[in-house]
Motif scaffolding. Sequence first.
Motif, PDB file in Angstrom:
ATOM      1  N   SER A 233     -83.292  19.707 -31.813  1.00 23.25           N
ATOM      2  CA  SER A 233     -84.090  19.718 -32.585  1.00 23.25           C
ATOM      3  C   SER A 233     -82.778  20.311 -33.467  1.00 23.25           C
ATOM      4  O   SER A 233     -82.276  21.755 -33.215  1.00 23.25           O
ATOM      5  N   PRO A 234     -82.281  19.976 -35.477  1.00 17.46           N
ATOM      6  CA  PRO A 234     -81.481  20.655 -35.620  1.00 17.46           C
ATOM      7  C   PRO A 234     -81.767  21.700 -36.072  1.00 17.46           C
ATOM      8  O   PRO A 234     -82.651  21.998 -36.677  1.00 17.46           O
ATOM      9  N   ALA A 235     -80.924  22.524 -35.500  1.00 15.96           N
ATOM     10  CA  ALA A 235     -81.093  23.921 -36.464  1.00 15.96           C
ATOM     11  C   ALA A 235     -79.888  24.069 -38.091  1.00 15.96           C
ATOM     12  O   ALA A 235     -80.197  24.841 -39.145  1.00 15.96           O
ATOM     13  N   PHE A 236     -78.984  23.041 -37.353  1.00 11.84           N
ATOM     14  CA  PHE A 236     -78.009  23.610 -38.919  1.00 11.84           C
ATOM     15  C   PHE A 236     -77.702  21.614 -39.062  1.00 11.84           C
ATOM     16  O   PHE A 236     -76.812  21.485 -37.414  1.00 11.84           O
ATOM     17  N   PRO A 237     -77.270  20.991 -40.179  1.00  7.22           N
ATOM     18  CA  PRO A 237     -77.109  19.922 -39.908  1.00  7.22           C
ATOM     19  C   PRO A 237     -75.814  19.528 -39.516  1.00  7.22           C
ATOM     20  O   PRO A 237     -74.854  20.293 -39.774  1.00  7.22           O
ATOM     21  N   LEU A 238     -75.654  18.416 -38.643  1.00  4.18           N
ATOM     22  CA  LEU A 238     -73.965  18.038 -38.524  1.00  4.18           C
ATOM     23  C   LEU A 238     -73.035  17.432 -39.327  1.00  4.18           C
ATOM     24  O   LEU A 238     -72.257  18.256 -38.457  1.00  4.18           O
ATOM     25  N   LYS A 239     -73.448  16.978 -39.927  1.00  3.12           N
ATOM     26  CA  LYS A 239     -73.491  16.590 -41.099  1.00  3.12           C
ATOM     27  C   LYS A 239     -72.065  18.422 -41.312  1.00  3.12           C
ATOM     28  O   LYS A 239     -70.980  18.319 -42.552  1.00  3.12           O
ATOM     29  N   HIS A 240     -73.490  19.190 -41.329  1.00  3.48           N
ATOM     30  CA  HIS A 240     -72.226  20.608 -42.626  1.00  3.48           C
ATOM     31  C   HIS A 240     -71.535  21.517 -41.154  1.00  3.48           C
ATOM     32  O   HIS A 240     -70.661  21.865 -41.902  1.00  3.48           O
ATOM     33  N   GLN A 241     -72.424  21.417 -39.736  1.00  4.68           N
ATOM     34  CA  GLN A 241     -71.307  21.392 -39.204  1.00  4.68           C
ATOM     35  C   GLN A 241     -70.104  20.685 -39.306  1.00  4.68           C
ATOM     36  O   GLN A 241     -68.699  21.657 -39.364  1.00  4.68           O
ATOM     37  N   GLN A 242     -69.762  20.010 -39.471  1.00  2.00           N
ATOM     38  CA  GLN A 242     -68.668  18.328 -39.802  1.00  2.00           C
ATOM     39  C   GLN A 242     -67.712  18.980 -41.167  1.00  2.00           C
ATOM     40  O   GLN A 242     -66.419  19.311 -40.774  1.00  2.00           O
ATOM     41  N   LYS A 243     -68.689  19.514 -41.971  1.00  2.00           N
ATOM     42  CA  LYS A 243     -67.733  20.069 -43.137  1.00  2.00           C
ATOM     43  C   LYS A 243     -67.234  21.282 -42.776  1.00  2.00           C
ATOM     44  O   LYS A 243     -65.819  21.515 -43.932  1.00  2.00           O
ATOM     45  N   ASP A 244     -67.704  22.487 -42.168  1.00  2.00           N
ATOM     46  CA  ASP A 244     -67.296  23.549 -42.142  1.00  2.00           C
ATOM     47  C   ASP A 244     -66.069  23.899 -41.250  1.00  2.00           C
ATOM     48  O   ASP A 244     -65.053  23.839 -41.352  1.00  2.00           O
ATOM     49  N   MET A 245     -66.073  22.377 -40.025  1.00  2.00           N
ATOM     50  CA  MET A 245     -64.745  22.238 -39.229  1.00  2.00           C
ATOM     51  C   MET A 245     -63.597  21.995 -40.065  1.00  2.00           C
ATOM     52  O   MET A 245     -62.350  22.055 -39.939  1.00  2.00           O
ATOM     53  N   ARG A 246     -63.699  20.813 -40.264  1.00  2.00           N
ATOM     54  CA  ARG A 246     -63.251  20.724 -42.215  1.00  2.00           C
ATOM     55  C   ARG A 246     -62.080  21.559 -42.398  1.00  2.00           C
ATOM     56  O   ARG A 246     -61.106  21.638 -42.591  1.00  2.00           O
ATOM     57  N   LEU A 247     -62.796  22.366 -43.091  1.00  2.00           N
ATOM     58  CA  LEU A 247     -62.934  23.132 -44.071  1.00  2.00           C
ATOM     59  C   LEU A 247     -62.013  24.172 -43.320  1.00  2.00           C
ATOM     60  O   LEU A 247     -61.185  24.785 -44.343  1.00  2.00           O
ATOM     61  N   ALA A 248     -62.519  24.528 -42.007  1.00  2.00           N
ATOM     62  CA  ALA A 248     -61.523  25.308 -41.101  1.00  2.00           C
ATOM     63  C   ALA A 248     -60.227  25.017 -40.394  1.00  2.00           C
ATOM     64  O   ALA A 248     -59.355  25.799 -40.539  1.00  2.00           O
ATOM     65  N   LEU A 249     -59.745  23.436 -40.757  1.00  2.00           N
ATOM     66  CA  LEU A 249     -58.612  23.059 -40.475  1.00  2.00           C
ATOM     67  C   LEU A 249     -57.715  22.600 -41.165  1.00  2.00           C
ATOM     68  O   LEU A 249     -56.768  23.430 -41.284  1.00  2.00           O
ATOM     69  N   ALA A 250     -58.712  22.374 -42.530  1.00  2.00           N
ATOM     70  CA  ALA A 250     -57.433  23.237 -44.299  1.00  2.00           C
ATOM     71  C   ALA A 250     -57.211  24.675 -43.884  1.00  2.00           C
ATOM     72  O   ALA A 250     -56.484  24.892 -44.439  1.00  2.00           O
ATOM     73  N   LEU A 251     -57.756  25.801 -43.324  1.00  2.00           N
ATOM     74  CA  LEU A 251     -57.812  26.980 -43.609  1.00  2.00           C
ATOM     75  C   LEU A 251     -56.157  27.205 -42.388  1.00  2.00           C
ATOM     76  O   LEU A 251     -56.058  28.325 -43.044  1.00  2.00           O
ATOM     77  N   GLY A 252     -56.310  26.998 -41.873  1.00  2.00           N
ATOM     78  CA  GLY A 252     -55.797  26.914 -40.372  1.00  2.00           C
ATOM     79  C   GLY A 252     -54.356  25.723 -41.205  1.00  2.00           C
ATOM     80  O   GLY A 252     -53.761  26.550 -40.811  1.00  2.00           O
TER      81      GLY A 252
ATOM     82  N   ASN B 245     -64.291  18.951 -34.068  1.00  2.00           N
ATOM     83  CA  ASN B 245     -63.864  18.362 -33.978  1.00  2.00           C
ATOM     84  C   ASN B 245     -63.822  16.812 -35.272  1.00  2.00           C
ATOM     85  O   ASN B 245     -65.336  16.433 -35.287  1.00  2.00           O
ATOM     86  N   GLU B 246     -63.165  16.204 -34.234  1.00  2.00           N
ATOM     87  CA  GLU B 246     -63.355  14.974 -33.516  1.00  2.00           C
ATOM     88  C   GLU B 246     -64.787  14.027 -32.806  1.00  2.00           C
ATOM     89  O   GLU B 246     -65.032  13.265 -33.115  1.00  2.00           O
ATOM     90  N   VAL B 247     -64.799  15.210 -31.822  1.00  2.00           N
ATOM     91  CA  VAL B 247     -65.854  14.992 -31.740  1.00  2.00           C
ATOM     92  C   VAL B 247     -67.009  15.017 -31.998  1.00  2.00           C
ATOM     93  O   VAL B 247     -68.153  13.929 -32.206  1.00  2.00           O
ATOM     94  N   ILE B 248     -67.928  16.189 -33.466  1.00  2.00           N
ATOM     95  CA  ILE B 248     -68.694  16.182 -34.107  1.00  2.00           C
ATOM     96  C   ILE B 248     -68.236  15.101 -35.221  1.00  2.00           C
ATOM     97  O   ILE B 248     -69.945  14.482 -35.447  1.00  2.00           O
ATOM     98  N   LEU B 249     -67.194  14.712 -35.416  1.00  2.00           N
ATOM     99  CA  LEU B 249     -66.928  13.829 -36.345  1.00  2.00           C
ATOM    100  C   LEU B 249     -68.223  12.672 -35.523  1.00  2.00           C
ATOM    101  O   LEU B 249     -68.666  11.955 -36.536  1.00  2.00           O
ATOM    102  N   PHE B 250     -67.452  11.938 -34.620  1.00  2.00           N
ATOM    103  CA  PHE B 250     -67.990  10.736 -33.816  1.00  2.00           C
ATOM    104  C   PHE B 250     -69.357  10.722 -33.794  1.00  2.00           C
ATOM    105  O   PHE B 250     -70.055  10.014 -34.442  1.00  2.00           O
ATOM    106  N   PHE B 251     -70.191  11.703 -33.770  1.00  2.00           N
ATOM    107  CA  PHE B 251     -71.400  11.633 -33.196  1.00  2.00           C
ATOM    108  C   PHE B 251     -71.953  11.591 -34.491  1.00  2.00           C
ATOM    109  O   PHE B 251     -73.005  11.576 -35.126  1.00  2.00           O
ATOM    110  N   HIS B 252     -71.655  11.943 -35.762  1.00  2.00           N
ATOM    111  CA  HIS B 252     -72.172  12.640 -37.120  1.00  2.00           C
ATOM    112  C   HIS B 252     -72.267  11.239 -37.294  1.00  2.00           C
ATOM    113  O   HIS B 252     -72.653  10.465 -38.181  1.00  2.00           O
ATOM    114  N   LEU B 253     -70.692  10.954 -36.892  1.00  2.00           N
ATOM    115  CA  LEU B 253     -70.666   8.801 -37.725  1.00  2.00           C
ATOM    116  C   LEU B 253     -72.247   8.157 -37.494  1.00  2.00           C
ATOM    117  O   LEU B 253     -72.142   6.798 -37.359  1.00  2.00           O
ATOM    118  N   LEU B 254     -72.577   8.002 -36.373  1.00  2.00           N
ATOM    119  CA  LEU B 254     -73.229   7.151 -34.537  1.00  2.00           C
ATOM    120  C   LEU B 254     -74.100   6.878 -36.170  1.00  2.00           C
ATOM    121  O   LEU B 254     -74.765   7.616 -36.629  1.00  2.00           O
TER     122      LEU B 254
END
Length: 132
Positions: A90-109, A123-132
């Motif tokens: 059961s989702p507590a935080f949508p995967l699309k939002h997690q992937q967005k935050d991962m992408r933004l954190a990588l950009a901050l890096g 991020n690649e794993v999260i993106l893969f499952f988000h795109l399924l």
Amino acid sequence: MQALYEEAILAFNVLGKKSFFLGQVGNGAKMKLVVNMIMGSMMNAFSEGLVLAGNSGLDPHTLLDVLDLGAIANPMFKLKGPTMIQSSYSPAFPLKHQQKDMRLALALGDENAVSMPVAAAANEVILFFHLL
């Protein structure tokens, strides 16, 4: 900025467990990205660990007990582990939002010349499952 924070500290203390003065405007958002990046990376490793334990003949529930006794014990594993073992996600935080935050954190890096290969892989794993 510090003076405004001091004026609001009583309200902040009612709203949360602890408050922090992080300096300039925007640092709170950066802190949230860092926290979510760590959480996303941890959940990837935790998920893989549960599957590896089960597929190699270990009881995943025992893994949860072992983790809870060690240095990496945390509420997220304790809360999510039992339901993950039962294949209940059961989702507590949508995967699309997690992937967005991962992408933004990588950009901050990238902005700060910090290499983050673990977060990038997560991020690649999260993106893969988000795109399924």
